[in-house]
Design a protein around this motif. Structure first.
Motif, PDB file in Angstrom:
ATOM      1  N   VAL A 228       0.865  -1.172   0.000  1.00 52.30           N
ATOM      2  CA  VAL A 228       0.000   0.000   0.000  1.00 52.30           C
ATOM      3  C   VAL A 228       0.903   1.223   0.000  1.00 52.30           C
ATOM      4  O   VAL A 228       1.797   1.338   0.844  1.00 52.30           O
ATOM      5  CB  VAL A 228      -0.948   0.001   1.223  1.00 52.30           C
ATOM      6  CG1 VAL A 228      -1.709   1.302   1.295  1.00 52.30           C
ATOM      7  CG2 VAL A 228      -1.905  -1.172   1.147  1.00 52.30           C
ATOM      8  N   ASN A 229       0.652   2.171  -0.932  1.00 47.88           N
ATOM      9  CA  ASN A 229       1.541   3.318  -1.084  1.00 47.88           C
ATOM     10  C   ASN A 229       1.123   4.536  -0.284  1.00 47.88           C
ATOM     11  O   ASN A 229       1.892   5.498  -0.213  1.00 47.88           O
ATOM     12  CB  ASN A 229       1.641   3.688  -2.570  1.00 47.88           C
ATOM     13  CG  ASN A 229       2.281   2.584  -3.393  1.00 47.88           C
ATOM     14  OD1 ASN A 229       3.271   1.974  -2.968  1.00 47.88           O
ATOM     15  ND2 ASN A 229       1.720   2.311  -4.560  1.00 47.88           N
ATOM     16  N   SER A 230      -0.055   4.544   0.291  1.00 45.68           N
ATOM     17  CA  SER A 230      -0.516   5.711   1.037  1.00 45.68           C
ATOM     18  C   SER A 230      -1.496   5.274   2.121  1.00 45.68           C
ATOM     19  O   SER A 230      -2.048   4.157   2.091  1.00 45.68           O
ATOM     20  CB  SER A 230      -1.182   6.731   0.101  1.00 45.68           C
ATOM     21  OG  SER A 230      -2.362   6.193  -0.458  1.00 45.68           O
TER      22      SER A 230
ATOM     23  N   GLU B 282      -5.024   4.693   0.707  1.00 49.16           N
ATOM     24  CA  GLU B 282      -5.265   3.345   0.209  1.00 49.16           C
ATOM     25  C   GLU B 282      -5.511   2.373   1.363  1.00 49.16           C
ATOM     26  O   GLU B 282      -6.320   1.448   1.235  1.00 49.16           O
ATOM     27  CB  GLU B 282      -4.084   2.883  -0.635  1.00 49.16           C
ATOM     28  CG  GLU B 282      -3.903   3.657  -1.927  1.00 49.16           C
ATOM     29  CD  GLU B 282      -2.759   3.118  -2.747  1.00 49.16           C
ATOM     30  OE1 GLU B 282      -2.389   1.940  -2.539  1.00 49.16           O
ATOM     31  OE2 GLU B 282      -2.208   3.853  -3.575  1.00 49.16           O
TER      32      GLU B 282
ATOM     33  N   GLU C 222      -9.009   2.332   2.689  1.00 49.56           N
ATOM     34  CA  GLU C 222      -9.972   1.630   1.855  1.00 49.56           C
ATOM     35  C   GLU C 222     -10.025   0.138   2.179  1.00 49.56           C
ATOM     36  O   GLU C 222     -10.991  -0.543   1.798  1.00 49.56           O
ATOM     37  CB  GLU C 222      -9.628   1.831   0.382  1.00 49.56           C
ATOM     38  CG  GLU C 222      -9.722   3.285  -0.067  1.00 49.56           C
ATOM     39  CD  GLU C 222      -9.288   3.467  -1.499  1.00 49.56           C
ATOM     40  OE1 GLU C 222      -8.912   2.440  -2.116  1.00 49.56           O
ATOM     41  OE2 GLU C 222      -9.317   4.587  -2.003  1.00 49.56           O
TER      42      GLU C 222
ATOM     43  N   LYS D 241       2.097  12.525  -0.897  1.00 50.93           N
ATOM     44  CA  LYS D 241       0.864  12.928  -1.571  1.00 50.93           C
ATOM     45  C   LYS D 241       1.073  14.209  -2.373  1.00 50.93           C
ATOM     46  O   LYS D 241       0.612  14.316  -3.534  1.00 50.93           O
ATOM     47  CB  LYS D 241      -0.238  13.116  -0.532  1.00 50.93           C
ATOM     48  CG  LYS D 241      -1.592  13.421  -1.126  1.00 50.93           C
ATOM     49  CD  LYS D 241      -2.636  13.542  -0.023  1.00 50.93           C
ATOM     50  CE  LYS D 241      -4.010  13.841  -0.621  1.00 50.93           C
ATOM     51  NZ  LYS D 241      -5.055  13.981   0.433  1.00 50.93           N
TER      52      LYS D 241
END
Length: 328
Positions: free
Chosen positions: A266-268, A271, A274, A295
């Protein structure tokens, strides 16, 4: 024989030939030759007959031992000898009296609170049917490395592992801390997990010197109970770096294919939100700031791509040149 002894004692000639008694005491170590006297026969009977030990002759002192004590010279105070250690003994007695007179410092009692605090410094845990002891004092600053992030789905636990709270590898006792921290993580994981669970690995904001080594990760995997490995549904890595990707690629032969399929990148944080509820997930401030910078950087890249337009492919550029020679 008795008559001969009586003659030697009572005859005047015997008294004249007798040496004169000494008039002084020799204190310089010389000893005069002692005169040997023939012992008379002694009758051991208890009556006062002749020759008995209770007879008058046996109780009399021989003339040869008649010494006038008044004529002897005794040493004066100047010639007296002090024996060694006499003064030291007196001083020791005086020091003992002085010590007894001073108040002694009382030994502090070991209170119940102190005993409780000492018990908190060590924790006994059972891992793999074997008892281990954890030095809680040395891992005190690093206990935030693992935390409970709430639940998802049907009460499935979310375990958060923040690598930014790991110790620096340049510490002198780094291996000792990591050994105890490893036991703490495994034992805490067993306490937090009852059924299915997931692990959220926060990799961001972690300098290279704090990244766990390959051996430590491999040891964690093998020490995890089979039940925990089976109940792990997902292993999410947030903000993965090239280093952690390389580590997982190297360890792939040592782990099962089922575990490898559970790994997600997961990059952020957006994400991550979610995938799981973020209400009880504690995110360190350093990771929050890193996520904001990433970001902003991503938005700037999008803006630059929009302003500059998409770069034409090389094949399309050759076609345009053939159709329009003015295109350079």
């Amino acid at each position: 024989m008795d008559s001969q002894h009586d003659e030697d004692v009572t005859s005047p000639s015997g008294a004249e030939n007798r040496p004169a008694p000494p008039s002084s005491l020799d204190l310089h170590g010389t000893h005069p030759q002692r005169k040997k006297l023939a012992a008379p026969e002694i009758n051991l009977s208890l009556d006062q007959s002749e020759g008995s030990i209770l007879s008058d002759d046996a109780l009399d002192t021989p003339d040869d031992l008649d010494i006038n004590v008044d004529d002897m010279d005794t040493p004066d105070e100047a010639d007296s000898l002090d024996y060694a250690g006499h003064g030291n003994e007196q001083e020791w007695q005086e020091s003992q009296q002085d010590t007894l007179g001073e108040p002694t410092e009382a030994i502090p009692e070991y209170t119940t609170e102190e005993e409780r605090q000492d018990a908190k410094l060590w924790r006994s845990v059972i891992i793999g049917e074997q008892e281990h002891r954890i030095d809680m004092k040395c891992i005190g600053p690093y206990q935030r490395v693992i935390s409970h992030g709430g639940y998802y789905g049907d009460l499935n636990a979310i375990i958060v592992f923040a690598a930014c709270f790991l110790p620096d590898s340049n510490r002198d006792n780094y291996h000792y801390i990591m050994e105890n921290l490893f036991l703490y993580v495994i034992s805490t994981l067993e306490l937090m997990v009852a059924e299915d669970y997931m692990i959220v690995y926060l990799n961001g904001a972690t300098p290279r010197r704090r990244m766990p080594g390959l051996g430590w990760l491999k040891k964690c995997y093998h020490m995890i109970d089979r039940r925990l490995r089976k109940n792990l549904k997902s292993f999410i890595i947030v903000h993965p770096s090239w280093f952690i990707r390389t580590i997982l690629a190297v360890t792939r032969p040592f782990i099962s294919s089922k575990f490898s399929s559970k790994i997600k990148y997961v990059n952020s944080l957006a994400e991550l939100s979610e995938l799981i509820p973020m209400e009880y997930v504690h995110i360190p401030e350093s990771i929050v700031k890193l996520d904001e910078k990433l970001k902003e950087a991503a938005e700037m890249d999008k803006l630059n791509s929009f302003l500059n337009g998409p770069e034409p492919a090389s094949g399309q550029l050759d076609t345009d040149k053939s159709l329009n020679p003015s295109v350079s």
